[in-house]
Scaffold this motif. Structure first.
Motif, PDB file in Angstrom:
ATOM      1  N   PRO A  30       0.796  -1.233   0.000  1.00  0.00           N
ATOM      2  CA  PRO A  30       0.000   0.000   0.000  1.00  0.00           C
ATOM      3  C   PRO A  30       0.829   1.285   0.000  1.00  0.00           C
ATOM      4  O   PRO A  30       0.258   2.371   0.026  1.00  0.00           O
ATOM      5  CB  PRO A  30      -0.817  -0.116   1.290  1.00  0.00           C
ATOM      6  N   ASP A  31       2.134   1.169  -0.042  1.00  0.00           N
ATOM      7  CA  ASP A  31       3.009   2.340  -0.019  1.00  0.00           C
ATOM      8  C   ASP A  31       3.264   2.787  -1.458  1.00  0.00           C
ATOM      9  O   ASP A  31       4.262   2.413  -2.068  1.00  0.00           O
ATOM     10  CB  ASP A  31       4.312   1.981   0.705  1.00  0.00           C
ATOM     11  N   TRP A  32       2.337   3.580  -1.986  1.00  0.00           N
ATOM     12  CA  TRP A  32       2.394   4.023  -3.371  1.00  0.00           C
ATOM     13  C   TRP A  32       2.954   5.445  -3.449  1.00  0.00           C
ATOM     14  O   TRP A  32       2.620   6.293  -2.628  1.00  0.00           O
ATOM     15  CB  TRP A  32       1.012   4.006  -3.996  1.00  0.00           C
ATOM     16  N   ALA A  33       3.781   5.692  -4.462  1.00  0.00           N
ATOM     17  CA  ALA A  33       4.358   7.011  -4.698  1.00  0.00           C
ATOM     18  C   ALA A  33       4.133   7.396  -6.155  1.00  0.00           C
ATOM     19  O   ALA A  33       3.926   6.529  -7.015  1.00  0.00           O
ATOM     20  CB  ALA A  33       5.853   6.999  -4.380  1.00  0.00           C
ATOM     21  N   ALA A  34       4.199   8.696  -6.419  1.00  0.00           N
ATOM     22  CA  ALA A  34       4.036   9.203  -7.786  1.00  0.00           C
ATOM     23  C   ALA A  34       4.641  10.605  -7.878  1.00  0.00           C
ATOM     24  O   ALA A  34       4.736  11.304  -6.872  1.00  0.00           O
ATOM     25  CB  ALA A  34       2.559   9.251  -8.167  1.00  0.00           C
ATOM     26  N   PRO A  35       5.022  11.008  -9.094  1.00  0.00           N
ATOM     27  CA  PRO A  35       5.429  12.404  -9.269  1.00  0.00           C
ATOM     28  C   PRO A  35       4.191  13.290  -9.139  1.00  0.00           C
ATOM     29  O   PRO A  35       3.064  12.848  -9.374  1.00  0.00           O
ATOM     30  CB  PRO A  35       6.002  12.442 -10.685  1.00  0.00           C
ATOM     31  N   ILE A  36       4.396  14.535  -8.790  1.00  0.00           N
ATOM     32  CA  ILE A  36       3.280  15.459  -8.595  1.00  0.00           C
ATOM     33  C   ILE A  36       2.386  15.548  -9.835  1.00  0.00           C
ATOM     34  O   ILE A  36       1.177  15.748  -9.731  1.00  0.00           O
ATOM     35  CB  ILE A  36       3.807  16.842  -8.168  1.00  0.00           C
ATOM     36  N   LEU A  37       2.961  15.332 -10.992  1.00  0.00           N
ATOM     37  CA  LEU A  37       2.218  15.339 -12.253  1.00  0.00           C
ATOM     38  C   LEU A  37       0.983  14.450 -12.214  1.00  0.00           C
ATOM     39  O   LEU A  37      -0.006  14.724 -12.912  1.00  0.00           O
ATOM     40  CB  LEU A  37       3.154  14.865 -13.374  1.00  0.00           C
ATOM     41  N   TRP A  38       0.981  13.399 -11.409  1.00  0.00           N
ATOM     42  CA  TRP A  38      -0.140  12.458 -11.394  1.00  0.00           C
ATOM     43  C   TRP A  38      -1.465  13.187 -11.166  1.00  0.00           C
ATOM     44  O   TRP A  38      -2.490  12.781 -11.718  1.00  0.00           O
ATOM     45  CB  TRP A  38       0.059  11.353 -10.340  1.00  0.00           C
ATOM     46  N   ARG A  39      -1.455  14.254 -10.370  1.00  0.00           N
ATOM     47  CA  ARG A  39      -2.707  14.960 -10.052  1.00  0.00           C
ATOM     48  C   ARG A  39      -3.368  15.513 -11.316  1.00  0.00           C
ATOM     49  O   ARG A  39      -4.578  15.374 -11.507  1.00  0.00           O
ATOM     50  CB  ARG A  39      -2.453  16.103  -9.072  1.00  0.00           C
ATOM     51  N   SER A  40      -2.578  16.146 -12.170  1.00  0.00           N
ATOM     52  CA  SER A  40      -3.135  16.707 -13.405  1.00  0.00           C
ATOM     53  C   SER A  40      -3.621  15.602 -14.327  1.00  0.00           C
ATOM     54  O   SER A  40      -4.689  15.721 -14.944  1.00  0.00           O
ATOM     55  CB  SER A  40      -2.093  17.568 -14.117  1.00  0.00           C
ATOM     56  N   GLU A  41      -2.857  14.540 -14.442  1.00  0.00           N
ATOM     57  CA  GLU A  41      -3.286  13.417 -15.280  1.00  0.00           C
ATOM     58  C   GLU A  41      -4.583  12.812 -14.746  1.00  0.00           C
ATOM     59  O   GLU A  41      -5.477  12.472 -15.524  1.00  0.00           O
ATOM     60  CB  GLU A  41      -2.198  12.341 -15.322  1.00  0.00           C
TER      61      GLU A  41
END
Length: 131
Positions: A30-41
């Motif tokens: 459950p420890d998921w990470a993403a670049p901030i860009l994910w929000r716009s996508e």
């Protein structure tokens, strides 16, 4: 920890053929990470659901809030030079290369269903079904 591309978040929160795989992945790690860009996508993805009337506006806001809560504290800036190097060395979009750059920096894999990413970056990616 894993880096997840935006579609993996969508598969977890919006019912589809890959939802069971995303749910199983989340239960395992459950420890998921993403670049901030994910929000716009993700907002763009939700816009499509809204326009197709698959979600109401209130549902759209609720799903966005759930997604933001899921990744809270695990959103990362990425190095622009590294993203550009990955773009130079592949046919992937700069957007996709942000996920790869983050995974490489964190020393983990990007879980994705994107065939182009899987082919271009086998060292840094893993298919959802294989995750």
């Amino acid at each position: 920890m894993i880096v997840v591309d935006t579609n993996i978040v969508a598969y977890l929160l919006l019912p589809c053929e890959y939802s069971a795989h995303a749910d199983a992945l989340f239960k395992r790690d459950p420890d998921w990470a993403a670049p901030i860009l994910w929000r716009s996508e993700f907002r763009n993805l939700l816009a499509g659901y809204l326009r197709r009337k698959a979600l109401t506006f209130d549902q759209m806001l609720q799903v966005q809030a759930e997604a933001e809560a899921l990744l809270a504290g695990h959103e990362h800036e990425v190095d622009s030079r590294r993203v550009c190097e990955l773009v130079r060395d592949s046919d992937c979009s700069a957007y996709d290369c942000e996920f790869v750059a983050l995974a490489a920096r964190l020393g983990v894999k990007v879980v994705t269903m994107d065939a182009k990413m899987l082919k271009a970056f086998p060292k840094h990616t893993k298919a959802l079904a294989a995750a």
